[in-house]
Scaffold this motif. Structure first.
Motif: not given
Lengths: 371, 549
Positions: B67, B162, B208
């Motif tokens: 992430p 994401l 995340y």
């Protein structure tokens, strides 16, 4: 009742024993097969009951076993494929191998689950001998006696603790608890900077200032992607649209901010036929022969207004279909946007298109402090 | 009881646990817990199992996903993007898809499971609503369910944002624009969420954390509560024979329900694996990394966000500017009002219904939707409202596929979101009442047998047979409308609940709830009346059999 429904009587009188059954002539009663005459009210397990027909049970058992065996085989195939083929020649590479691997791994996995599921289903329906049973629903509410007893305990506890009797204790406790609840919120303050004037300017402003400090008229427009400065002659065909950024942004802005600055400074350059161009009041000299620049960030919720319809000179945002008129100061003609796209003042210097100042208003979606 | 002994292994481990936890009395009480059967009771199970699959596949993905918004140059095995600058988040998603064995499969199962999770919650909620299964004592589980759906929307939005591809970046941009429009605190919320200006570098790691820890944690806790409450209160049942408010009828948890639900988990996983293997979803490698200046046409979110997308598209461009402050009605209204009406309305509904009907009893046997026409009508109005808004989220696709003007589709939806629900309410209510009439008719006159008889004076009539006992039990489960309590007692003193404007409103709503009710009543099996009475008179079932030919 349902048994005699199945009978197919053919003659008026009672049939003799052993007499061959005649076929029904005419429409069979719809009542037979309609759900109106309800089926058994509870559906599963269908085949089972108190008594299993041992022969059909054995058949069912074999079927279930076969499905379980196939599920076993599918799981083994999954593992075998993973070890043996998926990783051949040093692992998975590229789109074709990914696709192949996806089909095989997913296919065997799905087969394993589905075969197992089918097996269990047949097992439940054909082999389990459980009978439907009835259970009482208990009253959820507690009886009055227990409730009263609890209330008494509760009040007693409160009295024993002194909380009810001593208001000073109670009030200071509440007082102490209040800021304790707020403290974690305060901790979130450093999540981000305050808005300040950040939303009011873009990198065009800095770039123009820098250019003016060097004695130039304004900053050159470069094509997004290639970073090539644009000459007026490069952009001579009416009807075209191109995305531009201020020159030198990549070098002037710290690397981790490039995307953020691009997201604000991104601008569309449109060549509107000069005859149709209606410059807004006070912006008569902001275009160059009909070449005009608007912010690409939609004033609705910020998507790039990236579609340009040559014949109608409409700029369309593909997210929510806000439509702006490129010939008329990018005024909204349809859709949810409320304001025109901000315009960037243009000029020419040494044959190159330049911007002479920042957008006169904040770009992008509206916000409370925008004014 | 003590004369049965289980095999040693089982006896031993049961004994071990029982001596430490005393668990056998709990097990004894629950091992044969009855689960009533109906196909629609499986909808919630799909949601539960999708959630478990989401946890499993999601955990797999976290092992490789990075992430991070740090810019890298892609050097993986997908040739078309080699050498392209992109965020580490996007690069690691490509890595999972193309360089991790089974990675693409897990990604696709995860995404499909998310879509199925939300769809099955919605279907489950509709089942609960239309059958009145949310009524006392189950209001709490209804509220928990709605909360989970809302959390699921947020969870899904963060999840598909994401990978930091072009599509997800566009979704984030819209999220940011909506956030910015909130009066007074909007820009602060925006700066705090993104850690500065859009897109910045903080948003992906923050989402995340929310996506893999906080929100799934809350959902997991709520799922647990949901299940425990359901277990404790016992499942509702559809109105069939043997199901009453006092007893529950069905197959025992062990072994039947356990095996069935186990198979159902396997079916869910199997079908999702099948979809993950053969149906492509969210091919992020085709979209490319996020670029704030780029966008593709037909950018659509996952289905459960479609309703917000649609309402944003329909709103006219209203904005006010007062005393140096801007209020974007064109964003605020569509973002807050439609879902506010639907979720707020759904949450308030059980209590509203109680207030209107005055029914504060506990209900364990469900209503058939036709037997509560106002509820069913309002439910269908909400479905229509939501459905139209959802369709409007794809108005550009509709315009393109059906070759109609984009602006025309917008105007169509602008009108129908107001008119549609009203029509849906009226039509649904009429259909419900028609079905009620049919039920009353079935009870009163029996079922058409298809046998035409001729009476001695030459009159033709169709024979009606009484409905089966099971069917009669189902029809008689309808509760006839209870007359409203009189507004005034014998002395002319108004009842406290009917005083004041709220009291009047309540009385009117109560009347509207009950006014059309078509009562069903028990009729004897043999004394029918009406057009077939003369046929049945004196006829016994044996004779009727002979008449049929």
């Amino acid at each position: 009742m349902s048994d005699d429904n199945k009978e197919t009587a053919g003659s008026q009188g009672p049939r003799g024993e052993g007499e061959p059954r005649e076929r029904v002539i005419g429409t069979p009663s719809p009542a037979r097969d309609k759900a109106l005459l309800a089926e058994d009210d509870i559906s599963a397990p269908a085949g089972s009951g108190e008594q299993l027909d041992e022969q059909s049970a054995r058949r069912a058992e074999r079927t279930v076993a076969l499905l379980f065996l196939l599920a076993f085989a599918a799981s083994v195939a999954f593992i075998a494929y993973y070890i043996g083929w998926s990783g051949r020649n040093g692992g998975m590479h590229g789109i074709l191998r990914a696709q192949e691997s996806n089909f095989w791994l997913g296919g065997t996995m799905a087969a394993a689950f589905l075969l197992l599921a089918a097996g269990v289903t047949i097992w439940v329906r054909r082999l389990m001998t459980s009978k439907p049973i009835t259970q009482e629903r208990h009253e959820l509410t507690t009886d009055a006696e227990t409730r009263a007893a609890f209330t008494q305990d509760f009040l007693e506890g409160a009295a024993d603790s002194g909380l009810t009797k001593r208001p000073l204790l109670r009030r200071t406790l509440l007082l102490a608890a209040a800021p304790l609840g707020l403290a974690p919120l305060v901790l979130l303050r450093d999540l981000g900077p305050l808005p300040e004037k950040r939303l009011r300017h873009t990198h065009w402003g800095e770039a123009v200032e820098k250019a003016k400090a060097e004695g130039k008229k304004g900053v050159r427009l470069v094509v997004d992607g290639t970073h090539k400065p644009l000459r007026v002659s490069d952009f001579a065909t009416p009807g075209s649209m191109i995305t531009v950024l201020p020159e030198g942004m990549e070098e002037d802005v710290p690397e981790h901010d490039v995307l953020t600055e691009t997201a604000k400074a991104v601008t569309i350059l449109i060549n509107v036929p000069e005859s149709q161009f209606k410059p807004a009041e006070g912006r008569e000299n902001w275009h160059v022969n009909g070449i005009v620049a608007y912010s690409k960030v939609c004033t609705h919720v910020g998507c790039p207004a990236a579609l340009y319809e040559q014949t109608t000179h409409h700029i369309l945002c593909p997210c929510h279909q806000s439509t702006f008129d490129a010939t008329d100061a990018a005024k909204v003609i349809f859709g949810p946007a409320a304001r025109p796209l901000p315009q960037l003042p243009l000029s020419v210097e040494d044959g190159y298109l330049v911007a002479t100042s920042d957008f006169p208003e904040p770009i992008g979606p509206s916000f409370w402090e925008r004014g | 009881m003590s004369d049965t002994t289980a095999p040693k292994a089982i006896e031993g481990s049961l004994g071990f646990i029982d001596e430490r936890l005393g668990s056998t009395s709990f097990l004894k009480r629950n091992v044969k817990k009855v689960f009533p059967d109906h196909w629609s009771f499986m909808l919630g199970e799909i949601a539960l199992y999708s959630f478990i699959i989401l946890l499993l596949t999601g955990t797999f993905l976290t092992l490789w996903f990075k992430p991070s918004m740090i810019e890298v140059v892609y050097d993986g095995s997908y040739d078309q993007l080699k050498g392209v600058k992109m965020s580490e988040a996007y690069a690691s998603t490509l890595h999972i898809s193309f360089d991790v064995r089974g990675g693409l499969l897990m990604r696709q199962i995860h995404h499909w499971a998310a879509i199925l999770f939300m769809a099955s919650i919605l279907a489950h909620m509709l089942r609960v609503f239309f059958t009145g299964a949310y009524r006392k004592p189950r209001e709490l589980n209804w509220l928990i369910g709605i909360t989970m759906f809302i959390l699921g929307m947020l969870e899904g939005l963060f999840g598909y944002s994401l990978p930091d591809d072009l599509l997800s970046g566009t979704g984030l941009r819209i999220t940011q624009g909506v956030l910015e429009a909130i009066p007074v605190v909007g820009t602060y919320g925006y700066m705090f969420l993104f850690g500065g200006e859009f897109p910045g570098t903080d948003i992906v790691p923050r989402m995340y954390m929310l996506h893999i820890l906080l929100i799934p944690g809350i959902i997991l806790a709520l799922v647990t509560a949901h299940m425990m409450i359901m277990w404790h209160q016992k499942h509702t049942a559809m109105p069939v024979k043997n199901q009453t408010e006092k007893q529950v009828y069905g197959y025992p948890f062990y072994p039947v329900f356990m095996a069935k639900t186990g198979a159902y988990f396997l079916f869910t996983f199997g079908v999702l694996a099948l979809m993950g293997a053969f149906f492509q979803i969210n091919p992020i490698w085709l979209f490319g990394p996020y670029d704030p200046g780029a966008i593709s046409a037909g950018s659509q979110p996952d289905w459960y966000m479609g309703v917000l997308e649609g309402s944003l598209r329909l709103m006219p461009g209203w904005e006010t500017n007062l005393w140096g402050h801007t209020i974007s009605w064109n964003v605020l209204i569509p973002a807050a009002i439609p879902l506010g009406i639907i979720f707020g309305g759904a949450m308030a509904w059980p209590f509203l219904e109680q207030w209107v009907t005055g029914d504060r009893r506990q209900h364990h046997v469900n209503d058939r939707p036709r037997n509560a026409p106002v509820r069913t009508g309002i439910g269908m109005a909400a479905v229509t409202f939501y459905g139209l808004m959802w369709l409007a989220g794809a108005n550009d696709v509709i315009a393109e596929k059906f070759h109609v003007s984009l602006f025309a589709t917008t105007w169509f939806f602008r009108v129908t979101i107001f008119v549609g629900p009203v029509i849906a309410y009226i039509v649904t209510k009429r259909i419900c009442l028609g079905l009620q009439r049919k039920d009353a008719d079935t009870l009163g006159h029996g079922v058409e047998s298809g046998i035409i008889t001729m009476s001695p004076d030459g009159k033709f009539a169709e024979r009606h047979e009484p409905a089966k006992e099971e069917e009669r039990a189902k029809l008689l489960a309808k509760e006839n409308a209870r007359p409203a309590a009189p507004a005034k007692d014998a002395q002319g003193i108004p009842a406290p609940s009917s005083k004041g404007p709220m009291g009047h409103l309540r009385a009117r709503l109560n009347r509207a709830w009950n006014i059309d009710d078509i009562p069903v009543e028990e009729h004897g099996h043999d004394n029918g009346h009406g057009e077939h009475a003369e046929v049945e008179e004196g006829t016994e079932s044996k004779e009727s059999k002979e008449l049929r030919s």
